[in-house]
Design a protein around this motif. Structure first.
Motif, PDB file in Angstrom:
ATOM      1  N   ASP A  13     -29.432  19.522 -27.859  1.00 57.50           N
ATOM      2  CA  ASP A  13     -29.838  18.222 -28.393  1.00 57.50           C
ATOM      3  C   ASP A  13     -28.670  17.257 -28.574  1.00 57.50           C
ATOM      4  OD1 ASP A  13     -32.580  18.958 -28.636  1.00 57.50           O
ATOM      5  OD2 ASP A  13     -32.038  20.128 -30.416  1.00 57.50           O
ATOM      6  N   PHE A  14     -27.523  17.772 -28.888  1.00 58.47           N
ATOM      7  CA  PHE A  14     -26.346  16.914 -29.065  1.00 58.47           C
ATOM      8  C   PHE A  14     -25.094  17.776 -29.081  1.00 58.47           C
ATOM      9  CE2 PHE A  14     -27.983  18.060 -33.213  1.00 58.47           C
ATOM     10  CZ  PHE A  14     -26.864  18.368 -33.967  1.00 58.47           C
ATOM     11  N   PHE A  15     -23.964  17.118 -28.892  1.00 61.94           N
ATOM     12  CA  PHE A  15     -22.697  17.816 -29.074  1.00 61.94           C
ATOM     13  C   PHE A  15     -21.750  16.941 -29.879  1.00 61.94           C
ATOM     14  CE2 PHE A  15     -21.978  15.744 -24.893  1.00 61.94           C
ATOM     15  CZ  PHE A  15     -20.705  15.192 -25.051  1.00 61.94           C
ATOM     16  N   LEU A  16     -20.746  17.569 -30.425  1.00 58.92           N
ATOM     17  CA  LEU A  16     -19.763  16.916 -31.291  1.00 58.92           C
ATOM     18  C   LEU A  16     -18.413  16.984 -30.602  1.00 58.92           C
ATOM     19  CD1 LEU A  16     -18.575  15.924 -34.052  1.00 58.92           C
ATOM     20  CD2 LEU A  16     -18.583  18.326 -34.756  1.00 58.92           C
ATOM     21  N   ALA A  17     -17.716  15.837 -30.526  1.00 59.79           N
ATOM     22  CA  ALA A  17     -16.416  15.829 -29.868  1.00 59.79           C
ATOM     23  C   ALA A  17     -15.628  14.580 -30.241  1.00 59.79           C
ATOM     24  CB  ALA A  17     -16.578  15.892 -28.346  1.00 59.79           C
ATOM     25  N   ASP A  18     -14.338  14.646 -30.008  1.00 57.25           N
ATOM     26  CA  ASP A  18     -13.498  13.456 -30.070  1.00 57.25           C
ATOM     27  C   ASP A  18     -14.071  12.411 -29.112  1.00 57.25           C
ATOM     28  OD1 ASP A  18     -10.794  11.964 -30.361  1.00 57.25           O
ATOM     29  OD2 ASP A  18     -10.974  12.321 -28.197  1.00 57.25           O
ATOM     30  N   LEU A  19     -13.961  11.148 -29.468  1.00 57.83           N
ATOM     31  CA  LEU A  19     -14.549  10.080 -28.661  1.00 57.83           C
ATOM     32  C   LEU A  19     -14.082  10.147 -27.210  1.00 57.83           C
ATOM     33  CD1 LEU A  19     -16.247   7.516 -28.403  1.00 57.83           C
ATOM     34  CD2 LEU A  19     -14.232   6.214 -29.125  1.00 57.83           C
ATOM     35  N   GLN A  20     -12.772  10.252 -26.984  1.00 59.91           N
ATOM     36  CA  GLN A  20     -12.257  10.240 -25.618  1.00 59.91           C
ATOM     37  C   GLN A  20     -12.682  11.485 -24.840  1.00 59.91           C
ATOM     38  OE1 GLN A  20     -10.994   7.555 -24.419  1.00 59.91           O
ATOM     39  NE2 GLN A  20     -11.050   6.572 -26.424  1.00 59.91           N
ATOM     40  N   LEU A  21     -12.651  12.645 -25.497  1.00 59.28           N
ATOM     41  CA  LEU A  21     -13.089  13.876 -24.843  1.00 59.28           C
ATOM     42  C   LEU A  21     -14.568  13.797 -24.482  1.00 59.28           C
ATOM     43  CD1 LEU A  21     -11.363  16.530 -27.141  1.00 59.28           C
ATOM     44  CD2 LEU A  21     -10.787  16.072 -24.766  1.00 59.28           C
ATOM     45  N   GLY A  22     -15.372  13.269 -25.421  1.00 57.50           N
ATOM     46  CA  GLY A  22     -16.804  13.186 -25.183  1.00 57.50           C
ATOM     47  C   GLY A  22     -17.163  12.232 -24.060  1.00 57.50           C
ATOM     48  N   LEU A  23     -16.515  11.065 -24.031  1.00 58.50           N
ATOM     49  CA  LEU A  23     -16.784  10.103 -22.963  1.00 58.50           C
ATOM     50  C   LEU A  23     -16.431  10.688 -21.601  1.00 58.50           C
ATOM     51  CD1 LEU A  23     -15.471   6.780 -24.568  1.00 58.50           C
ATOM     52  CD2 LEU A  23     -17.848   7.537 -24.333  1.00 58.50           C
ATOM     53  N   HIS A  24     -15.303  11.382 -21.541  1.00 56.92           N
ATOM     54  CA  HIS A  24     -14.886  11.998 -20.280  1.00 56.92           C
ATOM     55  C   HIS A  24     -15.897  13.058 -19.844  1.00 56.92           C
ATOM     56  CE1 HIS A  24     -12.404  14.170 -17.362  1.00 56.92           C
ATOM     57  NE2 HIS A  24     -11.655  13.100 -17.305  1.00 56.92           N
ATOM     58  N   ALA A  25     -16.410  13.848 -20.804  1.00 59.12           N
ATOM     59  CA  ALA A  25     -17.379  14.888 -20.472  1.00 59.12           C
ATOM     60  C   ALA A  25     -18.683  14.280 -19.963  1.00 59.12           C
ATOM     61  CB  ALA A  25     -17.640  15.760 -21.700  1.00 59.12           C
ATOM     62  N   LEU A  26     -19.151  13.214 -20.585  1.00 58.85           N
ATOM     63  CA  LEU A  26     -20.379  12.566 -20.122  1.00 58.85           C
ATOM     64  C   LEU A  26     -20.214  12.029 -18.704  1.00 58.85           C
ATOM     65  CD1 LEU A  26     -21.646  10.561 -23.245  1.00 58.85           C
ATOM     66  CD2 LEU A  26     -22.305  12.854 -22.484  1.00 58.85           C
ATOM     67  N   GLN A  27     -19.057  11.451 -18.428  1.00 56.68           N
ATOM     68  CA  GLN A  27     -18.802  10.916 -17.086  1.00 56.68           C
ATOM     69  C   GLN A  27     -18.782  12.027 -16.044  1.00 56.68           C
ATOM     70  OE1 GLN A  27     -15.178   8.772 -17.739  1.00 56.68           O
ATOM     71  NE2 GLN A  27     -16.170   7.328 -19.131  1.00 56.68           N
ATOM     72  N   SER A  28     -18.395  13.245 -16.457  1.00 53.28           N
ATOM     73  CA  SER A  28     -18.317  14.363 -15.509  1.00 53.28           C
ATOM     74  C   SER A  28     -19.689  14.769 -14.984  1.00 53.28           C
ATOM     75  CB  SER A  28     -17.645  15.568 -16.165  1.00 53.28           C
ATOM     76  OG  SER A  28     -18.521  16.219 -17.083  1.00 53.28           O
ATOM     77  N   THR A  29     -20.767  14.392 -15.691  1.00 55.69           N
ATOM     78  CA  THR A  29     -22.113  14.761 -15.232  1.00 55.69           C
ATOM     79  C   THR A  29     -22.549  13.929 -14.040  1.00 55.69           C
ATOM     80  OG1 THR A  29     -23.275  13.161 -16.654  1.00 55.69           O
ATOM     81  CG2 THR A  29     -22.761  15.334 -17.614  1.00 55.69           C
ATOM     82  N   GLY A  30     -21.948  12.750 -13.862  1.00 54.07           N
ATOM     83  CA  GLY A  30     -22.349  11.857 -12.783  1.00 54.07           C
ATOM     84  C   GLY A  30     -23.621  11.087 -13.080  1.00 54.07           C
ATOM     85  N   ALA A  31     -24.181  11.279 -14.275  1.00 59.27           N
ATOM     86  CA  ALA A  31     -25.421  10.593 -14.640  1.00 59.27           C
ATOM     87  C   ALA A  31     -25.132   9.176 -15.119  1.00 59.27           C
ATOM     88  CB  ALA A  31     -26.139  11.373 -15.745  1.00 59.27           C
TER      89      ALA A  31
END
Length: 260
Positions: free
Chosen positions: A172-190
């Motif tokens: 449902d959600f994950f918790l992360a540092d802002l920069q780490l989280g943004l990079h992870a979301l971008q890695s999905t390609g969505a």
């Protein structure tokens, strides 16, 4: 007599700064973009900060890459001189000395836009599936919710997996540092519009270089590093370096947010 004085002075100078001539052996881990990663420019944002601070302090260094747990244990045993980046933890502070902060991490919640989760929603998300990579520590308040069964923690190998599981609806959600989280979301390609980033910060944590307390010169090593880090900040180069890594993420941040 003058020649003798010169030789004596040079010998004293060498004795005072002999430790500086020894190469400091560092280790860090991979897949922590944009903070550290062997495939990132300069090894990542905090790798560049650490190496630049050491250079400002006049300290030669080398850098090795190891799996996180292995690098940590090898540093604790004295096989490496220091490792980074680590947040403060009670058990860790018993065996390591910490540098001045390398970076202040702001922890946000990342969720799907159709089921956006804000910080104030956590206590009401009964049975919510929280993704956090194996070995990562939760803030005390969130850990309490896991212990109480309000939240169910799922722990894959890395944050990119959390982002993909979020996209697939398996978490449902994950918790992360802002920069780490943004990079992870971008890695999905969505499409970025499919995700939501909490408008408020859940917690703030400082990240540090750490040195084993068992080293006879641990305090001096930390003091020397901190002087270099301070010089890096005062010159303005620290902020320029941080901005060079974060500007891209922030300029591409079109995720929805809810102001608090």
């Amino acid at each position: 007599m003058k020649g003798l004085w010169s030789r004596t002075f040079l010998f004293s100078l060498a004795a005072c700064f002999g430790a500086y001539a020894t190469e400091l052996e560092l280790v860090t881990g991979d897949d922590y973009a944009p903070l550290t990663g062997r495939n990132l420019a300069g090894g990542g944002m905090l790798t560049e900060v650490v190496l630049a601070a050491l250079e400002r302090s006049g300290t030669a260094s080398s850098l090795a890459w190891q799996p996180w747990k292995r690098g940590y244990m090898m540093t604790l045993r004295g096989e490496y001189d220091a490792t980074f980046p680590y947040i403060r933890a009670n058990q860790r502070e018993q065996v390591f000395l910490y540098s001045a902060p390398l970076y202040v991490s702001q922890q946000h919640l990342f969720s799907r836009v159709e089921e956006a989760v804000e910080v104030n929603d956590l206590t009401g998300v009964s049975g919510g599936r929280l993704c956090l990579p194996l070995g990562w520590q939760l803030p005390a308040a969130v850990q309490a919710l896991v212990d109480q069964g309000v939240l169910v923690r799922h722990s894959p190998r890395g944050l990119n997996e959390c982002a993909l599981l979020l996209l697939l609806g398996r978490d449902d959600f994950f918790l992360a540092d802002l920069q780490l989280g943004l990079h992870a979301l971008q890695s999905t390609g969505a499409a970025q519009a499919r995700f939501h980033v909490s408008g408020s910060v859940l917690s703030r944590q400082t990240m540090h270089l750490i040195v084993p307390r068992s080293r006879p010169d641990a305090a001096q090593l930390i003091e020397r590093f901190d002087r270099g880090l301070q010089a890096l900040r005062e010159s303005g180069d620290y902020q320029r370096l941080i901005t060079s890594f974060t500007a891209g993420n922030l300029s591409r941040r079109r995720f929805t947010t809810t102001a608090q």
